[in-house]
Design an enzyme around this catalytic site. Sequence first.
Site, PDB file in Angstrom:
ATOM      1  N   GLN A   1       0.735  -1.173  -0.019  1.00  0.00           N
ATOM      2  CA  GLN A   1      -0.108  -0.112   0.076  1.00  0.00           C
ATOM      3  C   GLN A   1       0.847   1.194  -0.045  1.00  0.00           C
ATOM      4  OE1 GLN A   1      -1.597  -1.226   4.086  1.00  0.00           O
ATOM      5  NE2 GLN A   1      -1.731   1.007   4.277  1.00  0.00           N
TER       6      GLN A   1
ATOM      7  N   CYS B   1      -5.187   0.518   3.617  1.00  0.00           N
ATOM      8  CA  CYS B   1      -5.341  -0.778   3.846  1.00  0.00           C
ATOM      9  C   CYS B   1      -6.687  -1.610   3.653  1.00  0.00           C
ATOM     10  CB  CYS B   1      -4.899  -1.026   5.293  1.00  0.00           C
ATOM     11  SG  CYS B   1      -6.042  -0.396   6.662  1.00  0.00           S
TER      12      CYS B   1
ATOM     13  N   HIS C   1      -6.178  -1.481  11.386  1.00  0.00           N
ATOM     14  CA  HIS C   1      -5.846  -2.028  10.140  1.00  0.00           C
ATOM     15  C   HIS C   1      -6.828  -2.866   9.688  1.00  0.00           C
ATOM     16  CE1 HIS C   1      -2.771  -2.531   7.479  1.00  0.00           C
ATOM     17  NE2 HIS C   1      -2.232  -3.833   7.826  1.00  0.00           N
TER      18      HIS C   1
ATOM     19  N   ASN D   1      -1.448  -9.543   4.238  1.00  0.00           N
ATOM     20  CA  ASN D   1      -1.368  -7.999   4.645  1.00  0.00           C
ATOM     21  C   ASN D   1      -0.950  -7.346   3.335  1.00  0.00           C
ATOM     22  OD1 ASN D   1      -1.262  -5.690   5.911  1.00  0.00           O
ATOM     23  ND2 ASN D   1       0.655  -6.500   7.503  1.00  0.00           N
TER      24      ASN D   1
END
Length: 357
Positions: free
Chosen positions: A154, A160, A299, A321
């Site tokens: 990102q 996120c 997150h 992630n």
Amino acid sequence: MASSTPYLVVLLCLTSLLQASLTAANPSFELPESEVRSRFSKWMTKYSKHYSCHEEEEKRFGIFKQNTNSIGAFASQTTVNGGVGGFGPQTITTVRVGMNRFGDLNPSEVVEQFTGFNNTGFRTPKPSPLPYHSWKPCCVDWRSSGAVTGIKFQGSCLSCWAFAAVAAIEGMNKIRTGELVSLSEQQLVDCDTGSSGCSGGRSDTALGLAATRGGITSEAKYPYSGIQGTCNVDKLLFDNQASVKGFKAVPPNDEHQLALAVARQPVTVYIDASAWEFQFYTGGIYRGPCSSDASRVNHAVTIVGYCEGPGEDNKYWIAKNSWSNDWGDQGYIYLAKDVPWKTGTCGLATSPFYPTA
Ligand SMILES: *[C@@H]1O[C@H](CO)[C@@H](O)[C@H](O)[C@H]1NC(C)=O
């Protein structure tokens, strides 16, 4: 009784020795300054780091030094604790940490610069429970079915939420159509008015936008820049590369319902990513530290699988992630599953979502 006493004494001695070395390992771990300097300069080259002035560089070096020594202390502690341990789907045990691109940052700076879930005023929509007793496998890994694209990054954009939503749509699209297409986070960053682009947002509003527009375009057609731009309306309206009809909320604080959903497709979750151990995580089942309170999650990641053992201490979620594959275990983190509190490890069960088609 008498014959067991010597064993007890030996055991006690061993235990106190172990404890002594454990407590000693931590504060005494310090690399020579010259060694840290040399590592810092290699690290700066590796990540193309440049600082605006000498003061800034010295400040960042100070943080790097602290992180490097803490990583060393953590490693020596876990070694005393029973070895770093082998890694594999069957034998994930001890958490490991290591240096990565976040080497010159404090945990709070990582949250400020690389997360992006806007928790303010968040309310979970009405949940959609799945039949409680429906069958699910004990292990699911959507990566092995080719339903997960490569790890993305990102950058320094609080997006996120867009990455988590896109990974869930990519998974659903592959499962439904047989085609794995990398989809556009930038479209969500530019166009989701329920979010604030690179200032933070929500995976549920992103999924809602995709549902309203009937889908989302591809990464290739609307590539990621990591800077909030003007919404490209043509692509938003007429160029869907994956269709989305709606999205559903998994009943909150119910890891069983979450597993039923993940058994069907990848699911977005909100978590707290503010711990130092999270920042430098490189493998093993993560059990904390982190907050599991719904008000503290910051997150968004995507759960792309789980495994329930064998063994009580071997249950984990597989989370994708968006911090590049330089972070974590090739970009992933394994979060402890079926914990004694309902909100799950780092709050992962507080508000999961998945798209529908
Ligand atoms: C977070 O969401 C709230 C409520 O929707 C909104 O008022 C606020 O501006 C958002 N914060 C940021 C940083 O975008």
